[in-house]
Design a protein around this motif. Sequence first.
Motif, PDB file in Angstrom:
ATOM      1  N   PHE A 288     -12.543   8.423  25.118  1.00 23.54           N
ATOM      2  CA  PHE A 288     -12.074   7.722  23.920  1.00 23.54           C
ATOM      3  C   PHE A 288     -12.610   6.293  23.860  1.00 23.54           C
ATOM      4  O   PHE A 288     -13.348   5.923  22.934  1.00 23.54           O
ATOM      5  CB  PHE A 288     -10.538   7.726  23.893  1.00 23.54           C
ATOM      6  CG  PHE A 288      -9.951   7.150  22.632  1.00 23.54           C
ATOM      7  CD1 PHE A 288      -9.585   7.984  21.589  1.00 23.54           C
ATOM      8  CD2 PHE A 288      -9.750   5.788  22.482  1.00 23.54           C
ATOM      9  CE1 PHE A 288      -9.033   7.468  20.417  1.00 23.54           C
ATOM     10  CE2 PHE A 288      -9.204   5.259  21.322  1.00 23.54           C
ATOM     11  CZ  PHE A 288      -8.848   6.109  20.288  1.00 23.54           C
ATOM     12  N   TRP A 289     -12.244   5.472  24.846  1.00 24.68           N
ATOM     13  CA  TRP A 289     -12.629   4.063  24.778  1.00 24.68           C
ATOM     14  C   TRP A 289     -14.130   3.878  25.024  1.00 24.68           C
ATOM     15  O   TRP A 289     -14.738   2.931  24.515  1.00 24.68           O
ATOM     16  CB  TRP A 289     -11.822   3.246  25.782  1.00 24.68           C
ATOM     17  CG  TRP A 289     -10.397   3.101  25.370  1.00 24.68           C
ATOM     18  CD1 TRP A 289      -9.296   3.645  25.961  1.00 24.68           C
ATOM     19  CD2 TRP A 289      -9.901   2.369  24.234  1.00 24.68           C
ATOM     20  NE1 TRP A 289      -8.156   3.310  25.262  1.00 24.68           N
ATOM     21  CE2 TRP A 289      -8.498   2.524  24.210  1.00 24.68           C
ATOM     22  CE3 TRP A 289     -10.516   1.604  23.242  1.00 24.68           C
ATOM     23  CZ2 TRP A 289      -7.699   1.936  23.233  1.00 24.68           C
ATOM     24  CZ3 TRP A 289      -9.727   1.017  22.261  1.00 24.68           C
ATOM     25  CH2 TRP A 289      -8.336   1.189  22.264  1.00 24.68           C
ATOM     26  N   LYS A 290     -14.737   4.774  25.768  1.00 22.61           N
ATOM     27  CA  LYS A 290     -16.185   4.709  25.984  1.00 22.61           C
ATOM     28  C   LYS A 290     -16.915   4.833  24.650  1.00 22.61           C
ATOM     29  O   LYS A 290     -17.825   4.047  24.345  1.00 22.61           O
ATOM     30  CB  LYS A 290     -16.612   5.826  26.937  1.00 22.61           C
ATOM     31  CG  LYS A 290     -18.101   5.866  27.250  1.00 22.61           C
ATOM     32  CD  LYS A 290     -18.389   6.953  28.278  1.00 22.61           C
ATOM     33  CE  LYS A 290     -19.873   7.013  28.644  1.00 22.61           C
ATOM     34  NZ  LYS A 290     -20.690   7.534  27.517  1.00 22.61           N
ATOM     35  N   GLU A 291     -16.512   5.810  23.818  1.00 19.69           N
ATOM     36  CA  GLU A 291     -17.152   6.001  22.521  1.00 19.69           C
ATOM     37  C   GLU A 291     -16.810   4.853  21.565  1.00 19.69           C
ATOM     38  O   GLU A 291     -17.650   4.434  20.762  1.00 19.69           O
ATOM     39  CB  GLU A 291     -16.730   7.335  21.920  1.00 19.69           C
ATOM     40  CG  GLU A 291     -17.283   8.528  22.683  1.00 19.69           C
ATOM     41  CD  GLU A 291     -16.889   9.867  22.088  1.00 19.69           C
ATOM     42  OE1 GLU A 291     -17.655  10.832  22.265  1.00 19.69           O
ATOM     43  OE2 GLU A 291     -15.818   9.958  21.440  1.00 19.69           O
ATOM     44  N   VAL A 292     -15.586   4.338  21.668  1.00 18.78           N
ATOM     45  CA  VAL A 292     -15.192   3.205  20.826  1.00 18.78           C
ATOM     46  C   VAL A 292     -16.064   1.994  21.128  1.00 18.78           C
ATOM     47  O   VAL A 292     -16.550   1.302  20.222  1.00 18.78           O
ATOM     48  CB  VAL A 292     -13.691   2.875  21.044  1.00 18.78           C
ATOM     49  CG1 VAL A 292     -13.334   1.529  20.415  1.00 18.78           C
ATOM     50  CG2 VAL A 292     -12.816   3.976  20.459  1.00 18.78           C
ATOM     51  N   ARG A 293     -16.269   1.733  22.419  1.00 18.35           N
ATOM     52  CA  ARG A 293     -17.098   0.579  22.801  1.00 18.35           C
ATOM     53  C   ARG A 293     -18.558   0.791  22.414  1.00 18.35           C
ATOM     54  O   ARG A 293     -19.209  -0.122  21.895  1.00 18.35           O
ATOM     55  CB  ARG A 293     -16.977   0.322  24.308  1.00 18.35           C
ATOM     56  CG  ARG A 293     -15.661  -0.292  24.734  1.00 18.35           C
ATOM     57  CD  ARG A 293     -15.746  -0.795  26.172  1.00 18.35           C
ATOM     58  NE  ARG A 293     -15.945   0.314  27.104  1.00 18.35           N
ATOM     59  CZ  ARG A 293     -14.969   0.994  27.685  1.00 18.35           C
ATOM     60  NH1 ARG A 293     -13.699   0.693  27.399  1.00 18.35           N
ATOM     61  NH2 ARG A 293     -15.229   1.962  28.542  1.00 18.35           N
ATOM     62  N   GLU A 294     -19.079   1.978  22.672  1.00 20.73           N
ATOM     63  CA  GLU A 294     -20.497   2.239  22.406  1.00 20.73           C
ATOM     64  C   GLU A 294     -20.846   2.116  20.927  1.00 20.73           C
ATOM     65  O   GLU A 294     -21.943   1.674  20.571  1.00 20.73           O
ATOM     66  CB  GLU A 294     -20.869   3.630  22.913  1.00 20.73           C
ATOM     67  CG  GLU A 294     -20.958   3.723  24.433  1.00 20.73           C
ATOM     68  CD  GLU A 294     -21.269   5.125  24.904  1.00 20.73           C
ATOM     69  OE1 GLU A 294     -21.159   6.071  24.071  1.00 20.73           O
ATOM     70  OE2 GLU A 294     -21.601   5.298  26.090  1.00 20.73           O
TER      71      GLU A 294
END
Length: 630
Positions: A288-294
Amino acid sequence: MVPVPLVAAGAAAGAAYLNARFSLAHDLLFFRISGGTLFNLFRAKRADRINFFYVLEEYALDKATAGKPLILFEGKSYTYAETYDTALRYGAWFRERHGVREGDIVALDYQNSDTFVFLWFALWSIGAKPAFINYNLQGAALTHCLRASTAKLAIVDPRVADGVTEDVRAELPNMNFLVFTPDVEAEAQSQEPVRYPDAVRSESEYINMAILIYTSGTTGMPKPAIVSWAKVRMAATMSAMGTASGPNDIMYTCMPLYHSAAACLAFCSALYIGATASIGRKFSTKTFWKEVRETKATVIQYVGETCRYLTVAPPEIDPVTGENLDKKHCVRVAMGNGLRPDVWDKFKDRFGIDTIFEFYAATEGAAGLWNRSRNSFGKGVIGRFGLLSGALSGIRSTLVRVDDETELPLRDPKTGLCQRVKPGEPGEFIVRLPAEDIRQAFQGYFGNQSATNSKIMRDVFKKGDAWFRSGDVMKWDSDGRIYFSDRIGDTFRWKSENVSTAEVSQALGLHPAVQEANVYGVELPNHDGRAGCVAIVLDAAEANPQLMTNLAQHAKEKLPRYAVPLFLRLLKEVGAQITGTNKQQKHVLRQQSVDPAKVEGDNLFWLKDGSYVPFGPKDWAALQQGAVKL
C-alpha cells in the motif's frame, strides 16, 4: 476610529465563531456538491452528453491535457490521449468482432488493472453497459451473478480464469466466455480506433443505467444494483470536492474496481477533474504505502477496515538509512467509508494524515452523507451538516424507530405511521422518494423487482408517501453529526436489551492489545436471545491469563453489563473474515456459533469469574444439557 487591523481581526474571529457554531463550511460544501452535480447533469443532458465517456474524450482531445497521465499502474503510465485511443480500439473490437451494440450488457470478470479501465470505457464508447463481477466469486455465486446480468459475453481476466470452470460454463450455455489473454489483447489493440457517432451513446435520461455493480452478498446471493449516470456523476463530484482535489492531485486506490467505491468515487473522480488515478492491483499492507510513495499520491482511498489493517501492520523501515517511512509520503487527505472511531486518531497520527473525508453511501442507495474533518470534533462521524444543509437534509432523510422483534420500522398502533427518533437516539436511516416515480431517485436491482420493492416503504409519515430503507441504524446529534450505530440484522438482543455490534467493537478496539474485534451475537442452547461473541486478534504472543483478565475488566469498564461479550474467539490474523472491500463479515461466524467442533481450530474463551478462560467441548456439552445458565 477603530484601527483597520482590529476590525479585520474582529471580523475573522466573528466568522470563525459563526462557522463553528453553525457549521457554515459544511453548508458550503453541501451546496457546492449538490449544486455542482445538478448543474453538470443539466448541461450534459441538454447536450446529450450524459455518458461519462465524454469526460474522457474532452480531456483527451484538449491539447493542454491530452499528454497528461490519467492512469498509473504497476510502473506503467497512460495519458488521457492514450487511454482514449485504447478505449476506441477496444470499443471497435467489441462492436466489429463480437457484435456488441448500444444498450448491450457485457460482464467484466477482472482484477484491478489498466486493462480493466480500457475495457470499461471501451464499452461506454459504443453505448454498451459493463456488469462488474467480483473476481473472487466461484461456483454457484459466480454463476448467479453472470446469469443475473443477462450478458451474452463475459470478458475474463487470465489471472482469475480458473474460476470459470466447466460447471460454470455448463450452467450458462448461451454465454460466450472470452479470456483476455495477451494474444486477444493484441488483437483488440490492433483494431483501428473508431469514434462511433454520438447516436450510439445517446441517453434519454440521467437515471439510465451506466453500470451494474453487485452488492456484497454477505447474507445471500449478490444482487445487481443499477448504478445510474447521475450516481456516477454525484460520486465523482462528491469525492473531488470533498477532498478539495484539483488537476494536480494523484488519487490512489487499491480497493476493487468492481465496487462503486473505487470505480466511481476514486477513478471517475480523478477523471472528472482532470487529475491522475494511481491504481493498485489489490490491497496489501506490504504494498500500500510503497505504491503511494512511488506514485506520489496526494489522496488515498480506504474502505471498511483498511485503515485498521494499515495501523496494526509493522512499520516499513528504510533498509539503508534505518528511517521509519510511515510519514514519508505526499498524502494530504484520506477518503473512504468505514474508518471506526477507535482507529481514527491512531491512523491519522501514525501516518501524518491531515484530513479525513469520511462518507456514507451504498451502491443501490438513494442518498449519501459525508464528513470532512481535520480535528477530533468529527472523529467517527459518517455525515455532518450545518444549519441550512441540515434543515434541507431533514426534509429528504430522517431516522425512524425500529421494532426490536420484527427489525422493521416501528409503526404507531393508532395511526399506522412511523416515528422519528429524537437527537441522540438510534434509528434506521431512510430517504424520501418521489412517490409517483420512485425510479427518479432509486433505480433498484436489475431484473429483481421483489428485492427492489423490499427497500421501499409506503405510508411512512402520511398516506401515499414513499421512502427508501437503508437497513442501517444511526444516531444524529444536536450538532448535526451522524454516527453509524449498526446494520439491522447485526444488532442482537440479550437480557432484553439491544446490543450494537459496532459500539462493542469500538469499545474493545480501544484496548492496546486488540488489533481487530468483530462482534456478533450467537444463539445458545437453552437460552433466549443471542449472546455476545467477539472474534478477536490480539497483539500478543499468547492469550495469557493476565491479558484475558485485563481484557475482561476493560470490557466491563467501557460497556453496559448486558453488552460485555460472553465469548471470545481468538483469530490468528487480521482480516480473516472480510469481503473484497475489507468489510467485516459476520454471517459465517454466527453460523459456527461457539461450538468447538465448528470454529476451525480457533481457541475459544468465555467470561467466568471476571476473566476470559478457555471454553472447550465439555463446556459446550454443559450448555447443551442446560447445566449452565448465562
